[in-house]
Design a protein around this motif. Sequence first.
Motif, PDB file in Angstrom:
ATOM      1  N   LYS A 265      49.211  37.704  49.239  1.00  0.00           N
ATOM      2  CA  LYS A 265      49.163  36.863  48.257  1.00  0.00           C
ATOM      3  C   LYS A 265      47.527  36.165  48.060  1.00  0.00           C
ATOM      4  O   LYS A 265      47.367  35.777  47.038  1.00  0.00           O
ATOM      5  N   ASP A 266      47.118  36.029  49.255  1.00  0.00           N
ATOM      6  CA  ASP A 266      45.700  35.509  49.259  1.00  0.00           C
ATOM      7  C   ASP A 266      44.610  36.622  49.425  1.00  0.00           C
ATOM      8  O   ASP A 266      44.833  37.713  49.878  1.00  0.00           O
ATOM      9  N   ILE A 267      43.461  36.121  49.010  1.00  0.00           N
ATOM     10  CA  ILE A 267      42.345  37.115  49.173  1.00  0.00           C
ATOM     11  C   ILE A 267      41.264  36.505  50.191  1.00  0.00           C
ATOM     12  O   ILE A 267      40.509  35.358  49.966  1.00  0.00           O
ATOM     13  N   LEU A 294      32.372  30.227  39.148  1.00  0.00           N
ATOM     14  CA  LEU A 294      32.186  29.912  40.521  1.00  0.00           C
ATOM     15  C   LEU A 294      33.450  29.309  40.971  1.00  0.00           C
ATOM     16  O   LEU A 294      34.089  28.312  40.818  1.00  0.00           O
ATOM     17  N   LEU A 295      33.515  29.838  42.451  1.00  0.00           N
ATOM     18  CA  LEU A 295      34.519  29.447  43.104  1.00  0.00           C
ATOM     19  C   LEU A 295      34.374  28.652  44.504  1.00  0.00           C
ATOM     20  O   LEU A 295      35.090  27.937  44.650  1.00  0.00           O
ATOM     21  N   TYR A 296      33.314  28.821  44.814  1.00  0.00           N
ATOM     22  CA  TYR A 296      32.965  28.231  46.012  1.00  0.00           C
ATOM     23  C   TYR A 296      31.211  28.132  46.418  1.00  0.00           C
ATOM     24  O   TYR A 296      30.814  29.051  45.978  1.00  0.00           O
ATOM     25  N   SER A 297      30.881  26.997  47.065  1.00  0.00           N
ATOM     26  CA  SER A 297      29.442  26.895  47.298  1.00  0.00           C
ATOM     27  C   SER A 297      29.415  26.417  48.415  1.00  0.00           C
ATOM     28  O   SER A 297      30.175  25.175  48.823  1.00  0.00           O
ATOM     29  N   SER A 298      28.445  26.875  49.440  1.00  0.00           N
ATOM     30  CA  SER A 298      28.237  26.021  50.841  1.00  0.00           C
ATOM     31  C   SER A 298      26.859  26.110  51.181  1.00  0.00           C
ATOM     32  O   SER A 298      26.229  27.159  51.096  1.00  0.00           O
ATOM     33  N   THR A 312      45.678  28.943  43.400  1.00  0.00           N
ATOM     34  CA  THR A 312      44.325  28.898  42.327  1.00  0.00           C
ATOM     35  C   THR A 312      44.861  29.749  41.217  1.00  0.00           C
ATOM     36  O   THR A 312      43.795  29.933  40.549  1.00  0.00           O
ATOM     37  N   GLY A 313      45.750  30.598  41.066  1.00  0.00           N
ATOM     38  CA  GLY A 313      46.170  31.187  40.012  1.00  0.00           C
ATOM     39  C   GLY A 313      45.873  32.798  40.087  1.00  0.00           C
ATOM     40  O   GLY A 313      45.884  33.259  38.886  1.00  0.00           O
ATOM     41  N   ILE A 314      46.082  33.144  41.206  1.00  0.00           N
ATOM     42  CA  ILE A 314      45.682  34.373  41.322  1.00  0.00           C
ATOM     43  C   ILE A 314      46.990  35.376  41.638  1.00  0.00           C
ATOM     44  O   ILE A 314      48.065  34.731  42.039  1.00  0.00           O
ATOM     45  N   ASN A 315      47.311  36.444  41.420  1.00  0.00           N
ATOM     46  CA  ASN A 315      48.434  37.383  41.508  1.00  0.00           C
ATOM     47  C   ASN A 315      47.940  38.570  41.857  1.00  0.00           C
ATOM     48  O   ASN A 315      47.618  39.318  41.147  1.00  0.00           O
ATOM     49  N   VAL A 316      48.019  39.062  43.352  1.00  0.00           N
ATOM     50  CA  VAL A 316      47.601  40.128  43.737  1.00  0.00           C
ATOM     51  C   VAL A 316      48.311  41.449  43.434  1.00  0.00           C
ATOM     52  O   VAL A 316      47.692  42.566  43.552  1.00  0.00           O
ATOM     53  N   ASN A 317      49.466  41.057  43.268  1.00  0.00           N
ATOM     54  CA  ASN A 317      50.598  42.279  42.914  1.00  0.00           C
ATOM     55  C   ASN A 317      50.386  42.702  41.287  1.00  0.00           C
ATOM     56  O   ASN A 317      50.642  43.847  41.036  1.00  0.00           O
ATOM     57  N   THR A 318      49.897  41.834  40.567  1.00  0.00           N
ATOM     58  CA  THR A 318      49.730  42.233  39.154  1.00  0.00           C
ATOM     59  C   THR A 318      48.422  42.376  38.455  1.00  0.00           C
ATOM     60  O   THR A 318      48.410  43.025  37.280  1.00  0.00           O
TER      61      THR A 318
END
Length: 337
Positions: A265-267, A294-298, A312-318
């Motif tokens: 489910k996660d990446i 932009l997803l992330y800044s460090s 966060t709205g992702i679906n790795v299966n589809t």
Amino acid sequence: GCETLRVNFINESKYYNRFFLEYGDGSVLDSINFNHHSYSIYDRSLPSQKFKPVLSVIDSFGCFVQYQNDSIEVLRAPESKFTVLNDTGCSELEVTFRNITIGGASYKWDFDGNGTIDNVTFAPKFKYPAGDFKPMLIAKGTNGCEDTARDIVFIKSYARPDARFTTNTDTVCYNGTINFSGSNLPSSSDIKSWYWDFGDPYSFRDTSTSQNTSFSFKKIFLSQVVLLVTDKNNCTDTTDKFIYVHDTIGPRSEPMHFVSVSNNKDIDVQWKKSQFRQFDSYNLFRDNSNAYTLLYSSPNLNDTVFKVLSNTGINVNTSRYCYVIKTKDLCKNLGAV
């Protein structure tokens, strides 16, 4: 001997009451002092001139006798003379001497009047440090006679100012501003003008005449900043410093190590640690057909892992997802992929 020839006279006469000494050079008769006399050549066209002094003595009976068996020969000395093309200026003042001596064959120059011979050429040049100087010329003729020219010229060499300046930094971003503060040792009170050249041809005006100033640089890489100061004696000094201006391209981003799915489910995203010295931050984007989100800044240099959560709205299966890491430098320039 050489002029001015000083001759001592000794009266060896006896049994006289009065005397008259005629020196033979047209000077006034001497009837009081029998001591010395100085001879010079009056006809300057002659290499030497002879004089015949006459001594007349009279006794108490009025008897009169003259003595004129001795003669004096005076050798003509050269006439030591010189001028200078310039006598006032700033330290390292180069003075050109013009030798106008008459009858000289060899010459000795004492440029600072300290008794030391500095040069033996006919018309030399000399660089003076700061100070006051009275140069002297000794000229010698072919007959060995000498003449000294002194107190003819007075050299005044002013100390130059000592220009210095400080900056709040020597590295700046494009169009960034640096503050400059000019100074002079031992004091800035004698400075009448300040002139800055910031070495930036891409700016409309890259000069300033203020003691303290600022400038925004538009020329990338190195710019040479030069400060010219002029004091009340019109003496100048310059000093310079190089300013480094960062470009606007941005740093090269480090490659991805991997992008993988975890827990179905996660990446998980991991990238290589940046080696860029002007590092500011990592910036992780989702690439949607070159539309970056932009997803992330460090700002942490060691922070090279990020987990994209399913909530966060992702679906790795589809769906298929692409990620891009970009590095930002201290000038806030974002690098290419």
